[in-house]
Design an enzyme around this catalytic site. Structure first.
Site, PDB file in Angstrom:
ATOM      1  N   GLU A   1     -31.623   3.359  34.055  1.00 15.84           N
ATOM      2  CA  GLU A   1     -30.194   3.646  34.002  1.00 15.84           C
ATOM      3  C   GLU A   1     -29.740   4.158  32.640  1.00 15.84           C
ATOM      4  O   GLU A   1     -28.722   4.853  32.552  1.00 15.84           O
ATOM      5  CB  GLU A   1     -29.405   2.375  34.350  1.00 15.84           C
TER       6      GLU A   1
ATOM      7  N   ASP B   1     -38.758 -11.365  45.767  1.00 14.16           N
ATOM      8  CA  ASP B   1     -38.992  -9.966  45.393  1.00 14.16           C
ATOM      9  C   ASP B   1     -40.000  -9.286  46.306  1.00 14.16           C
ATOM     10  O   ASP B   1     -40.012  -8.062  46.426  1.00 14.16           O
ATOM     11  CB  ASP B   1     -39.530  -9.894  43.956  1.00 14.16           C
TER      12      ASP B   1
END
Length: 400
Positions: free
Chosen positions: A334, A146
């Site tokens: 989202e 990450d």
């Protein structure tokens, strides 16, 4: 045809997705939860079906055995030989890893050494790596970090304003996280806008249980909100985000339940954020239900959450000297239109305007009005696909 598994292993869970490569077709996905307990849960989704079983999975090795047995049992694969690669999501790569790497013994040791940077993630990830290497020793295993995407930050951005010996001796600096997600949605945003990524200035907002904001200049991360660990940044689901560090010794002195710094950091990681302030839940859906019921603690938690996200986005407008688009992604990014609306409405000075008809649950794409000077996009992140792609790329280097 080769098959690749993308793995996201935590301390008590193992989330997975099986791809047929290079077609990038998802064949199955699932999660094993409550590893280490007698009532572990294994869930498998494939061909429109869902199988869920409760069983005893004492450790990550047994979890991997269960996953592989399920793939055979449900006819998703015929033999283990069909699996040619495994990719592992690693939250913290420190300064060791500037890109994805093929796993060897040294890599596993370094992932474990970096546990202090991601105590909720790296130990479980290392356990997952060891389990796969034990059970499938001959396939290519890859670590995807990450933090890799954020290694393009300049020194004046990633260093903290403390004596430099703490960086030189102990590598205390900003590392960031969610880099795989930020990289993916920036690339997708460029496609959506019909412009080269190396011409764009983007602010990407990964808003899930963990929250991070990144300033992307011409395809590179130039600043990000998570820091030395994923605890830094805006308020999150269970994490506090940024606080005055002097609070830590103060709480140790005042609260007998908090015996040392580790206790306070654990509280900041697991008992804070939306859940800690509201006393209700770390799930935005529950917070929104609290808003509807006029629950004052839900209202307070929500307002802090929106305020902190707006402040980081505003900072990155300054860092980039303007932006072409703001991108929302991840669970809340989202699927929480109210959150998006309130964040963007609070940033209208920058020339952003949301189209309320497009800003609805489930919509993906450009949700800004035609008059909006800064585009507002909703893009589904796909970290698992990024992991599978890196496995395919690195497999070629092993075989060549």
């Amino acid at each position: 045809m080769s098959k690749t598994i993308a793995i996201n292993a935590g301390s008590s869970s193992l989330k997975w997705q099986l791809y047929q490569m290079p077609e990038e077709k998802v064949l199955a996905q699932g999660i094993i939860e409550r590893i280490g307990l007698t009532d572990s849960i294994s869930t498998v989704k494939y061909d429109g079906k869902k199988e869920e079983h409760i069983l005893d999975i004492p450790d990550h090795t047994e979890a991997v055995k269960r996953l592989l047995n399920d793939l055979i049992h449900f006819g998703i694969i015929d033999t283990y030989d069909e699996i040619t690669g495994v990719g592992h999501r690693i939250v913290a790569g420190g300064e060791y890893f500037k890109e994805s790497v093929v796993v060897d013994d040294k890599v596993v040791e370094q992932v474990e050494e970096l546990a202090a940077l991601a105590p909720l993630h790296n130990p479980g990830a290392a356990a997952g790596i060891r389990a796969f290497r034990k059970i499938l020793p001959d396939i290519t295993s890859v670590c995807v970090f990450d933090t890799s995407f954020h290694t393009t930050m300049q020194k004046h951005t990633y260093l903290y304003p403390i004596p430099q010996k703490y960086y030189t001796d102990y590598k205390v600096r900003k590392y960031g996280a969610h880099g795989t997600s930020h990289k993916y949605v920036a690339e997708e945003a460029a496609k959506m806008l019909g412009r080269p990524l190396d011409e764009l200035k983007l602010i990407t907002a990964h808003v899930g249980n963990g929250v991070s904001i990144t300033a992307n200049y011409h395809g590179q991360s130039v600043d990000t909100s998570m820091g030395f660990t994923p605890l830094a940044g805006p308020m999150m689901g269970t994490r506090s985000g940024d606080i005055d560090p002097a609070i830590i010794p103060y709480l140790i002195a005042q609260d007998p339940e908090l015996k040392d710094a580790a206790d306070v950091v654990n509280m900041l990681n697991k008992q804070s954020g939306l859940g800690g302030v509201s006393g209700i839940s770390s799930d935005m859906r529950d917070i929104e239900a609290g808003l509807q019921a006029n629950n004052p603690d839900a209202v307070l938690a929500y307002n802090i959450f929106i305020d902190r996200i707006k402040k980081f986005i505003g900072q990155y407008f300054a860092v980039l000297n303007g932006a072409d688009a703001l991108v929302f992604t991840a669970g809340m990014g989202e699927n929480a239109p109210l959150m998006r609306q309130d964040v963007v409405n609070g940033l209208s000075w920058f020339g952003m305007e949301i189209d309320p008809e497009k800003n609805v649950f489930g919509y993906r794409g450009d949700i800004s009005t035609a008059a909006s000077k800064v585009k507002v996009l909703v893009i589904s992140t796909d970290e698992e696909l990024c992991i599978a792609r890196d496995v395919e790329r690195l497999k070629k280097t092993v075989s060549s």
